[in-house]
Design an enzyme around this catalytic site. Structure first.
Site, PDB file in Angstrom:
ATOM      1  N   ARG A 154      10.174   1.710  -2.284  1.00  0.00           N
ATOM      2  CA  ARG A 154      10.136   0.298  -2.652  1.00  0.00           C
ATOM      3  C   ARG A 154      11.575  -0.213  -2.641  1.00  0.00           C
ATOM      4  O   ARG A 154      12.519   0.531  -2.911  1.00  0.00           O
ATOM      5  CB  ARG A 154       9.543   0.106  -4.045  1.00  0.00           C
ATOM      6  CG  ARG A 154       8.099   0.578  -4.202  1.00  0.00           C
ATOM      7  CD  ARG A 154       7.630   0.388  -5.636  1.00  0.00           C
ATOM      8  NE  ARG A 154       6.231   0.762  -5.814  1.00  0.00           N
ATOM      9  CZ  ARG A 154       5.808   1.986  -6.121  1.00  0.00           C
ATOM     10  NH1 ARG A 154       6.691   2.966  -6.294  1.00  0.00           N
ATOM     11  NH2 ARG A 154       4.520   2.241  -6.257  1.00  0.00           N
ATOM     12  N   LYS A 180       8.050   3.052 -10.061  1.00  0.00           N
ATOM     13  CA  LYS A 180       7.276   2.035 -10.759  1.00  0.00           C
ATOM     14  C   LYS A 180       6.741   2.607 -12.063  1.00  0.00           C
ATOM     15  O   LYS A 180       6.324   3.760 -12.126  1.00  0.00           O
ATOM     16  CB  LYS A 180       6.106   1.590  -9.865  1.00  0.00           C
ATOM     17  CG  LYS A 180       5.443   0.303 -10.309  1.00  0.00           C
ATOM     18  CD  LYS A 180       4.466  -0.176  -9.254  1.00  0.00           C
ATOM     19  CE  LYS A 180       3.864  -1.522  -9.633  1.00  0.00           C
ATOM     20  NZ  LYS A 180       2.937  -2.014  -8.582  1.00  0.00           N
ATOM     21  N   HIS A 245       9.056  -4.104   2.516  1.00  0.00           N
ATOM     22  CA  HIS A 245       7.754  -3.484   2.268  1.00  0.00           C
ATOM     23  C   HIS A 245       7.034  -3.148   3.569  1.00  0.00           C
ATOM     24  O   HIS A 245       6.157  -2.283   3.593  1.00  0.00           O
ATOM     25  CB  HIS A 245       6.900  -4.417   1.407  1.00  0.00           C
ATOM     26  CG  HIS A 245       6.103  -3.702   0.356  1.00  0.00           C
ATOM     27  ND1 HIS A 245       6.685  -2.936  -0.633  1.00  0.00           N
ATOM     28  CD2 HIS A 245       4.766  -3.618   0.154  1.00  0.00           C
ATOM     29  CE1 HIS A 245       5.738  -2.422  -1.404  1.00  0.00           C
ATOM     30  NE2 HIS A 245       4.566  -2.814  -0.941  1.00  0.00           N
ATOM     31  N   ARG A 248       7.603   0.327   4.299  1.00  0.00           N
ATOM     32  CA  ARG A 248       6.797   1.188   3.420  1.00  0.00           C
ATOM     33  C   ARG A 248       5.384   1.348   3.984  1.00  0.00           C
ATOM     34  O   ARG A 248       4.816   2.442   3.974  1.00  0.00           O
ATOM     35  CB  ARG A 248       6.776   0.582   2.017  1.00  0.00           C
ATOM     36  CG  ARG A 248       6.073   1.409   0.948  1.00  0.00           C
ATOM     37  CD  ARG A 248       6.419   0.865  -0.430  1.00  0.00           C
ATOM     38  NE  ARG A 248       5.541   1.355  -1.486  1.00  0.00           N
ATOM     39  CZ  ARG A 248       5.685   2.530  -2.096  1.00  0.00           C
ATOM     40  NH1 ARG A 248       6.672   3.343  -1.728  1.00  0.00           N
ATOM     41  NH2 ARG A 248       4.861   2.905  -3.059  1.00  0.00           N
ATOM     42  N   HIS A 271       1.834   6.345  -5.852  1.00  0.00           N
ATOM     43  CA  HIS A 271       0.653   5.563  -6.188  1.00  0.00           C
ATOM     44  C   HIS A 271      -0.213   6.303  -7.201  1.00  0.00           C
ATOM     45  O   HIS A 271      -0.484   7.494  -7.028  1.00  0.00           O
ATOM     46  CB  HIS A 271      -0.191   5.285  -4.937  1.00  0.00           C
ATOM     47  CG  HIS A 271       0.430   4.319  -3.992  1.00  0.00           C
ATOM     48  ND1 HIS A 271       0.182   4.323  -2.630  1.00  0.00           N
ATOM     49  CD2 HIS A 271       1.315   3.311  -4.204  1.00  0.00           C
ATOM     50  CE1 HIS A 271       0.866   3.355  -2.058  1.00  0.00           C
ATOM     51  NE2 HIS A 271       1.556   2.728  -2.989  1.00  0.00           N
ATOM     52  N   TYR A 280      -2.372   0.884   2.431  1.00  0.00           N
ATOM     53  CA  TYR A 280      -1.123   0.911   3.181  1.00  0.00           C
ATOM     54  C   TYR A 280      -1.304   1.524   4.566  1.00  0.00           C
ATOM     55  O   TYR A 280      -0.459   1.346   5.441  1.00  0.00           O
ATOM     56  CB  TYR A 280      -0.071   1.712   2.412  1.00  0.00           C
ATOM     57  CG  TYR A 280       0.615   0.955   1.310  1.00  0.00           C
ATOM     58  CD1 TYR A 280       1.956   0.626   1.396  1.00  0.00           C
ATOM     59  CD2 TYR A 280      -0.075   0.563   0.172  1.00  0.00           C
ATOM     60  CE1 TYR A 280       2.596  -0.070   0.381  1.00  0.00           C
ATOM     61  CE2 TYR A 280       0.544  -0.128  -0.846  1.00  0.00           C
ATOM     62  CZ  TYR A 280       1.877  -0.449  -0.738  1.00  0.00           C
ATOM     63  OH  TYR A 280       2.498  -1.139  -1.746  1.00  0.00           O
TER      64      TYR A 280
END
Length: 320
Positions: A154, A180, A245, A248, A271, A280
């Site tokens: 990220r 995250k 992104h 990513r 995730h 994704y």
């Protein structure tokens, strides 16, 4: 503390204090904190314009707010995200006893296609072209884009890196960072990313990993501008809609197309839910990857087909 009455949120300063207490109670990146502050401020301004006390709002008020911001042109996903932040804010107030219940919980949230991401992805060839443009642009651009492309980080994780986050672990060159949710994470640093970083750092041993010419930490906006400028120079048609992104997404799609198990890609991307990782993977509906080919190849082997002779997919690759 928030008293058990409606008064405290009548003053903007009190609302700001409540919001900061709520944010301090959660592990969030500064980018997410800023977005949540804007979301709450937008709701409070809407309430003020209607002389509505936020602590007395009902799900009907939240519905009216959601329909209004949706009609302003925001996507369903953006509206849902705003309501999600607002719901968390009210849940915090409910725990403090400032409201009897969370009004967002009963609101009619817009339907969102969880199987699709609005982020524009990149093909492997476009990633190669972007890296070539970065190489021509300079050592910092090459190092930054290579780390993004090879690790799928990220942008908040990337710009938060310091030089001493890069090291060695059990024979691997690695990078440690805060992901995250405030989780400490580590990833392998590929040889190409390592070479690019060494060329950029030139022996520098401290400070932010990616810096401006004035010695400050590079910010997310600069990375966004860099990706789009280099994409335009690389001749990528969708350059105006690209973001960090996009790399990513390209990382996840490439990893899955090369046969990396979903759970490994999920772990690499940090995730919590494999369904997020699947979103994704832009190539997940490619018929070349249909498991029917694998089943057919296995049956052919059982039935005595030639050793090593496997059916081919329409794309030309062998199965098995």
């Amino acid at each position: 503390m928030v008293p058990r009455q409606a008064g405290p949120l009548a003053a903007v300063s009190s609302a700001e204090q409540v919001t900061e207490a709520w944010l301090a109670n959660r592990r969030l990146s500064e980018h997410t904190r800023s977005a949540y502050r804007r979301d709450v401020a937008s709701w409070l301004a809407w309430c003020a314009g209607r002389e509505l006390e936020p602590l007395r709002a009902s799900f009907l008020d939240v519905n009216a707010y959601a329909r209004e911001i949706e009609s302003s042109g925001l996507s369903a996903a953006s509206v849902a995200r705003k309501l999600s932040g607002l719901s968390s804010w009210y849940t915090f107030l409910a725990k403090l006893g400032a409201v009897p219940a969370n009004p967002v919980a009963g609101a009619d949230r817009p339907p969102v296609d969880r199987d699709h991401s609005a982020t524009v992805g990149l093909s492997p060839e476009e990633v190669d072209a972007l890296l070539a443009a970065a190489d021509r642009d300079g050592a910092r651009s090459r190092a930054l884009l290579t780390v993004l492309a090879d690790l799928g980080l990220r942008v908040s994780e990337l710009i938060g890196l310091d030089v001493d986050d890069v090291g060695f672990e059990r024979g691997h060159r690695s990078v440690r960072f805060v992901g995250k949710g405030g989780r400490a994470r580590r990833r392998v640093l590929t040889s190409s990313a390592g070479v690019a970083l060494d060329g950029y750092l030139g022996g520098r041993a401290e400070g932010p990993l990616f810096m401006t010419s004035t010695g400050n930490r590079l910010d997310r906006h600069a990375v966004f501008r860099l990706v789009r400028r280099l994409a335009r120079e690389a001749g990528i048609e969708s350059w105006e809609r690209l973001s960090p992104h996009s790399l990513r997404h390209a990382f996840a799609t490439a990893a899955r197309s090369y046969g990396v198990p979903l759970e490994d890609v999920q772990d690499a991307m940090g995730h919590a839910d494999p369904r997020t990782t699947r979103r994704y993977d832009r190539d997940r509906h490619n018929l070349d990857r249909d498991p029917a080919y694998t089943i057919a190849a296995a049956r052919a082997r059982r039935e005595g087909g030639e050793a090593g002779a496997y059916p081919r997919t329409p794309g030309g690759s062998r199965t098995g």
